[in-house]
Design a protein around this motif. Structure first.
Motif, mmCIF file in Angstrom:
data_model
loop_
_atom_site.group_PDB
_atom_site.id
_atom_site.type_symbol
_atom_site.label_atom_id
_atom_site.label_comp_id
_atom_site.label_asym_id
_atom_site.label_seq_id
_atom_site.Cartn_x
_atom_site.Cartn_y
_atom_site.Cartn_z
ATOM 1 N N ILE A 302 -24.153 -85.764 -1.591
ATOM 2 C CA ILE A 302 -25.908 -85.019 -2.610
ATOM 3 C C ILE A 302 -26.661 -85.348 -2.173
ATOM 4 O O ILE A 302 -27.632 -84.127 -1.599
ATOM 5 N N ASN A 303 -26.669 -85.610 -0.897
ATOM 6 C CA ASN A 303 -27.927 -86.444 -0.075
ATOM 7 C C ASN A 303 -28.241 -84.752 0.973
ATOM 8 O O ASN A 303 -29.039 -84.290 1.043
ATOM 9 N N ARG A 304 -26.823 -84.342 1.657
ATOM 10 C CA ARG A 304 -26.995 -82.968 2.020
ATOM 11 C C ARG A 304 -27.093 -81.795 1.060
ATOM 12 O O ARG A 304 -28.213 -81.011 1.483
ATOM 13 N N LEU A 305 -27.042 -81.713 0.033
ATOM 14 C CA LEU A 305 -27.433 -81.095 -0.877
ATOM 15 C C LEU A 305 -28.140 -80.688 -1.385
ATOM 16 O O LEU A 305 -29.430 -79.832 -1.886
ATOM 17 N N ILE A 306 -29.829 -82.099 -1.873
ATOM 18 C CA ILE A 306 -30.439 -82.339 -1.852
ATOM 19 C C ILE A 306 -31.897 -81.624 -1.386
ATOM 20 O O ILE A 306 -32.683 -81.542 -1.935
ATOM 21 N N GLY A 307 -31.601 -82.008 0.028
ATOM 22 C CA GLY A 307 -32.304 -80.637 0.721
ATOM 23 C C GLY A 307 -31.553 -79.518 1.738
ATOM 24 O O GLY A 307 -32.311 -78.756 2.594
ATOM 25 N N PHE A 308 -31.044 -79.520 1.164
ATOM 26 C CA PHE A 308 -30.071 -77.430 0.838
ATOM 27 C C PHE A 308 -31.559 -76.546 0.180
ATOM 28 O O PHE A 308 -30.942 -76.121 -1.496
ATOM 29 N N ASP A 309 -32.224 -76.159 1.065
ATOM 30 C CA ASP A 309 -32.793 -74.971 0.256
ATOM 31 C C ASP A 309 -32.470 -73.769 -0.541
ATOM 32 O O ASP A 309 -32.817 -73.539 -1.613
ATOM 33 N N SER A 349 -22.918 -73.136 4.990
ATOM 34 C CA SER A 349 -23.728 -73.543 6.250
ATOM 35 C C SER A 349 -23.550 -75.352 5.948
ATOM 36 O O SER A 349 -23.435 -75.885 7.118
ATOM 37 N N LEU A 350 -22.557 -75.542 5.180
ATOM 38 C CA LEU A 350 -22.794 -77.242 5.152
ATOM 39 C C LEU A 350 -20.709 -77.304 4.856
ATOM 40 O O LEU A 350 -20.315 -78.715 4.512
ATOM 41 N N LYS A 351 -20.221 -76.866 4.888
ATOM 42 C CA LYS A 351 -18.317 -76.924 4.604
ATOM 43 C C LYS A 351 -17.945 -77.470 3.730
ATOM 44 O O LYS A 351 -16.978 -78.544 3.769
ATOM 45 N N GLN A 356 -15.866 -80.573 -4.787
ATOM 46 C CA GLN A 356 -16.605 -80.780 -3.935
ATOM 47 C C GLN A 356 -17.801 -80.713 -4.517
ATOM 48 O O GLN A 356 -18.391 -81.343 -5.402
ATOM 49 N N PHE A 357 -18.396 -79.325 -4.287
ATOM 50 C CA PHE A 357 -19.738 -78.415 -5.211
ATOM 51 C C PHE A 357 -20.048 -78.806 -6.137
ATOM 52 O O PHE A 357 -20.442 -79.005 -7.185
ATOM 53 N N ILE A 363 -23.827 -83.614 -10.643
ATOM 54 C CA ILE A 363 -24.847 -85.016 -10.310
ATOM 55 C C ILE A 363 -26.145 -84.069 -10.038
ATOM 56 O O ILE A 363 -27.311 -84.886 -10.518
ATOM 57 N N LEU A 364 -26.230 -83.233 -9.156
ATOM 58 C CA LEU A 364 -27.776 -82.372 -9.168
ATOM 59 C C LEU A 364 -28.224 -81.285 -10.072
ATOM 60 O O LEU A 364 -30.050 -82.211 -10.231
ATOM 61 N N ILE A 365 -28.260 -81.536 -11.042
ATOM 62 C CA ILE A 365 -28.162 -81.403 -12.890
ATOM 63 C C ILE A 365 -29.810 -82.497 -13.054
ATOM 64 O O ILE A 365 -29.888 -82.592 -13.883
ATOM 65 N N TYR A 366 -27.664 -83.807 -13.187
ATOM 66 C CA TYR A 366 -28.245 -85.155 -13.591
ATOM 67 C C TYR A 366 -29.664 -85.670 -13.014
ATOM 68 O O TYR A 366 -30.559 -85.494 -13.838
ATOM 69 N N LEU A 367 -29.912 -85.475 -12.490
ATOM 70 C CA LEU A 367 -31.375 -85.313 -10.818
ATOM 71 C C LEU A 367 -32.352 -85.127 -11.128
ATOM 72 O O LEU A 367 -33.307 -84.944 -11.364
#
Length: 466
Positions: A302-309, A349-351, A356-357, A363-367
């Protein structure tokens, strides 16, 4: 004719006769979980110390025959000490008495060797000597390994620095191929830890060169010398993907019990992620992750994806759709899954693999929902739709599959018919599945949804100040 013998007139004689008839008490045995304690010691002074807490391994009963019980001993206590430097082990066995009953006497040495193998030494003195004779064991083992250069992902170093009380400069991640002599020797000594602390795990094939060990080493200056200590390791398998790529599968990961809850596990996972990206693997998967590991893994991703534009427009679009109106009042609940282009960008990019994505996507939508309480009802319905799709292979408002048990002389316990209903909630499905089964199914789905919401909130609390 058989006649009764007249009763003895001498009560003393009669008492002796009664004492001659009797049975030995049955040996109920003792469960291995009740009499075996496991300890990890970093010095000979710690061995036997009451200040050292015993560890909590997996079910020890599974290593013993006869329903996990040990027979033939009264007052049995087995304290197993493991040297956290060299991973040699010693079993201190005491008991009040031993007797050969109906179940015999358990061969304790043979039983313990099923777990500890050649790491088990015979005497306490020999074990205590290993703290000095094998003081440099880990330094010698990793001397031929590859030290990995850890790089922060998305420009952030916070996660690589988040180790309790240990500067990152004191940590090294060393990669070794399992077919090297040093790595093979080390793993043979780690097998007892794999069996004891990784539930359902079994040793890997040390002759297969596609297995690699990732070793997290703590370097500590002590008395003008640098001591190397293993705090955690992972076993990763590299396998082929047609036509010209390779994938990584993380199969085992363990932080020593005395080093847990300090951030070492996250550090090790970050290191494996770095390798997957730097060496351009197709993706990284995890073999049967435990609940605790999955939580850690998801927080990291999640931390990796939050910064993935590249995926931000897709998240914004999903949030905008969800906040426009009551989802529950719509004829068909939208799936709210990421577009294929976002899935591919994340993998490339993030493998992060697709499964898992999709887990992280919820969770990304929840945030991104603000305020979350205003939209929680609709968000919960989306999660329910996803859970139902995962469990039943269908959405809330779409056709799906039905499984019906049938009678068969071939195998009554595993005979069934599967068919696809032409309409969701139509007469065909309702006729075959009883009202009681439907009620039970809905209750189980409700519990799964509630559990999933709890998981999402736990991750959100870790990665967000909300």
């Amino acid at each position: 004719m058989v006649q009764k013998q007249p009763p003895s007139a001498d009560p003393v004689v009669e008492s002796k006769k009664r004492r001659r008839v009797g049975f030995s008490p049955a040996d109920a045995g003792v469960e291995a979980n009740e009499c075996i304690k496991i300890y990890l010691a970093s010095s000979k002074e710690e061995v036997g110390s009451p200040e050292i807490s015993c560890l909590n391994p997996v079910d020890l009963n599974s290593f013993f025959d006869e329903e996990g019980k040990i027979y033939g001993y009264q007052g049995l206590k087995i304290n197993v000490w493991i040297n956290s430097i060299s991973f040699c082990a010693y079993a201190d066995i005491t008991y009040q008495s031993a007797s050969n009953g109906a179940k015999g006497v358990t061969d304790l040495k043979s039983a313990l060797q099923k777990i500890f193998g050649e790491t088990l030494v015979d005497s306490k003195d020999e074990f205590l000597q290993t703290f000095s004779t094998e003081r440099d064991f880990m330094r010698k083992i990793v001397s031929r390994g590859e030290i990995l250069q850890l790089k922060a992902i998305n420009g952030s170093t916070d996660r690589l620095n988040n180790i309790s009380g240990v500067p990152p400069s004191d940590l090294e991640v060393v990669r070794m191929s399992i077919d090297s002599s040093n790595a093979g020797l080390l793993y043979s000594r780690l097998v007892p830890l794999v069996l004891l602390f990784i539930d359902g795990s079994s040793p890997i094939d040390v002759t297969d060169p596609d297995w690699q060990l990732y070793l997290l080493i703590h370097k500590k200056e002590e008395k003008e010398e640098c001591l190397y200590r293993l705090v955690g390791f992972s076993a990763v398998y590299r396998f082929y993907r047609y036509p010209d790529r390779s994938r990584m599968r993380l199969s085992q990961i363990l932080v020593l019990p005395t080093c847990q809850q300090k951030g070492y596990g996250s550090f090790l996972v970050e290191a494996v992620n770095n390798v997957a990206v730097a060496e351009n693997f197709y993706d990284l998967t995890v073999e049967e992750p435990s609940e605790n590991f999955q939580h850690i893994r998801t927080c990291i991703d999640i931390n990796r994806l939050i910064g993935f534009d590249p995926i931000k427009p897709a998240i914004d679009s999903a949030v905008q759709t969800l906040t426009q109106g009551k989802i529950s009042k719509k004829a068909q609940v939208p799936r709210f899954i990421p577009p294929p282009s976002a899935i591919e960008k994340v993998r490339e990019s993030l493998k992060i693999n697709k499964k898992q994505f999709l887990n992280c996507w919820e969770i990304l939508i929840y945030l991104a929902l603000d305020p979350i309480d205003k939209y929680m009802e609709d968000y919960t319905m989306i999660i329910a739709n996803h859970v139902r799709a995962d469990v039943l292979g269908k959405d809330l408002e779409t056709p799906g599959k039905q499984v019906v048990d049938v009678t068969s002389s071939y195998d009554p316990e595993s005979s069934f018919v599967m068919f696809k209903s032409l309409g969701g909630g139509g007469e065909t499905g309702s006729n075959i599945q009883t009202e009681k089964n439907q009620t039970d199914q809905e209750q189980q789905l409700k519990e799964l949804v509630e559990e999933r919401i709890r998981e999402i909130k736990l991750v959100a609390e870790k990665v967000s100040p909300r």
